[in-house]
Design a protein around this motif. Structure first.
Motif, short mmCIF file in Angstrom:
data_model
loop_
_atom_site.label_atom_id
_atom_site.label_comp_id
_atom_site.label_asym_id
_atom_site.label_seq_id
_atom_site.Cartn_x
_atom_site.Cartn_y
_atom_site.Cartn_z
N UNK A 21 -68.10 144.72 56.39
CA UNK A 21 -67.48 145.58 57.40
C UNK A 21 -66.00 145.84 57.14
N UNK A 22 -65.40 145.10 56.23
CA UNK A 22 -63.98 145.31 55.92
C UNK A 22 -63.77 146.34 54.82
N UNK A 23 -64.88 146.91 54.32
CA UNK A 23 -64.79 147.90 53.25
C UNK A 23 -65.50 149.18 53.67
N UNK A 24 -64.79 150.32 53.63
CA UNK A 24 -65.37 151.62 53.95
C UNK A 24 -65.11 152.54 52.76
N UNK A 25 -66.15 152.86 52.03
CA UNK A 25 -66.02 153.71 50.85
C UNK A 25 -65.98 155.16 51.29
N UNK A 26 -64.96 155.88 50.84
CA UNK A 26 -64.74 157.25 51.31
C UNK A 26 -64.94 158.30 50.22
N UNK A 27 -64.82 157.92 48.95
CA UNK A 27 -64.91 158.93 47.89
C UNK A 27 -65.37 158.28 46.60
N UNK A 28 -66.29 158.93 45.90
CA UNK A 28 -66.73 158.50 44.57
C UNK A 28 -66.62 159.70 43.63
N UNK A 29 -65.89 159.53 42.56
CA UNK A 29 -65.72 160.58 41.56
C UNK A 29 -66.32 160.12 40.24
N UNK A 30 -67.24 160.88 39.69
CA UNK A 30 -67.86 160.56 38.41
C UNK A 30 -66.93 161.02 37.29
N UNK A 31 -66.45 160.06 36.49
CA UNK A 31 -65.52 160.38 35.41
C UNK A 31 -66.24 160.70 34.12
N UNK A 32 -67.29 159.94 33.80
CA UNK A 32 -68.09 160.20 32.60
C UNK A 32 -69.45 159.53 32.76
N UNK A 46 -59.82 146.38 54.88
CA UNK A 46 -59.13 145.65 55.94
C UNK A 46 -58.69 144.29 55.42
N UNK A 47 -57.40 144.03 55.45
CA UNK A 47 -56.84 142.77 54.96
C UNK A 47 -57.03 141.66 55.99
N UNK A 48 -56.74 140.44 55.56
CA UNK A 48 -56.98 139.28 56.43
C UNK A 48 -56.10 139.30 57.68
N UNK A 49 -54.96 140.01 57.65
CA UNK A 49 -54.12 140.09 58.84
C UNK A 49 -54.52 141.25 59.75
N UNK A 50 -55.57 141.97 59.39
CA UNK A 50 -56.10 143.03 60.24
C UNK A 50 -55.71 144.44 59.85
N UNK A 51 -54.68 144.63 59.05
CA UNK A 51 -54.27 145.99 58.72
C UNK A 51 -55.16 146.58 57.63
N UNK A 52 -55.26 147.90 57.62
CA UNK A 52 -56.09 148.61 56.65
C UNK A 52 -55.21 149.28 55.60
N UNK A 53 -55.72 149.34 54.38
CA UNK A 53 -55.03 150.06 53.32
C UNK A 53 -56.04 150.87 52.51
N UNK A 54 -55.57 151.91 51.88
CA UNK A 54 -56.41 152.73 51.02
C UNK A 54 -56.30 152.23 49.59
N UNK A 55 -57.43 151.89 48.99
CA UNK A 55 -57.45 151.34 47.65
C UNK A 55 -58.24 152.25 46.71
N UNK A 56 -57.96 152.13 45.44
CA UNK A 56 -58.64 152.93 44.42
C UNK A 56 -59.01 152.03 43.25
N UNK A 57 -60.24 152.14 42.79
CA UNK A 57 -60.70 151.34 41.65
C UNK A 57 -61.51 152.23 40.70
N UNK A 58 -61.44 151.89 39.41
CA UNK A 58 -62.31 152.49 38.42
C UNK A 58 -63.30 151.43 37.96
N UNK A 59 -64.56 151.82 37.87
CA UNK A 59 -65.59 150.87 37.45
C UNK A 59 -66.34 151.41 36.24
#
Length: 211
Positions: A21-32, A46-59
């Motif tokens: 519940x602390x992770x909400x995926x909003x966008x997936x872009x296919x690179x290759x 959602x971090x342990x102190x309750x605040x939310x941040x927008x993160x980006x990862x490549x997999x």
């Protein structure tokens, strides 16, 4: 459009995940998606102190795989293969020839069926009864692959083939039989493949060569 493997919908992978519940995926872009799949994913975390941040990862998604340690308990030997690995070669390995346990991608097979296939292709041995040991994510910071680890005995008394591998897949593997004590001593020297180190350590800590 399907990729080289005929897969579709690759740009939507991850959008339906709801286990955390602390992770909400909003966008997936296919690179290759030539053979393996690279994606850029944006999510709210959602971090342990309750605040939310927008993160980006490549997999990097190459599918899951399986690997096996072949051992002869009577002769105290293990069966490894030496093969060329370009990613290691391009990242400071002197010649790219790595000493490893057999293994490969599952493709459409179950893990045990896949490891029987790979062991035979890479060493020439038909694997009998196998023991499932554990599963592990090998590089979870960027690679999605989960590896299934197995062990199985082999009969070294019948002789070991010098070379194996499927030529039409570009494989050219040298089959190498080592005493377990020699193999352990070579960790960090010419045995620097992670899955191989893990299986050798299992063999002497909890496996057939445990004291």
């Amino acid at each position: 459009m399907p990729d080289r493997r005929g897969r579709t919908g690759l740009h939507r992978t991850g959008l339906d995940l709801a286990g955390n519940p602390r992770v909400l995926i909003t966008e997936v872009q296919l690179l290759s998606s030539s053979w393996y799949v690279n994606r850029r994913t944006v999510f709210e975390f959602q971090h342990s102190d309750g605040h939310w941040s927008t993160e980006e990862r490549e997999t990097h998604d190459r599918g899951n795989g399986a690997t096996v340690l072949l051992y002869d308990p009577a002769r105290r030997t293990v069966l490894l293969i030496r093969q060329f690995r370009y990613p290691a070669y391009v990242n400071e390995h002197p010649d790219g020839m790595l000493l490893e346990v057999p293994g490969g991608l599952l493709d459409d097979d179950a893990p045990e069926a896949a490891i029987r296939r790979e062991a035979h292709e890479e060493t020439g041995y038909e694997v009998g009864e196998v023991q499932h040991l554990f599963d592990a994510y090998m590089s979870p910071g960027s690679v999605t692959e989960k590896l299934y680890f197995y062990a199985a005995p082999y009969d070294g008394g019948t002789g070991v083939s010098a070379r194996a591998g499927l030529a039409h897949e570009g494989e050219d593997t040298e089959v190498v039989e080592l005493g377990i004590d020699d193999a352990i001593a070579r960790i960090g020297d010419d045995i620097i493949d992670a899955k191989t180190i893990m299986l050798l350590q299992w063999a002497v800590l909890r496996g057939p060569f445990a004291r």
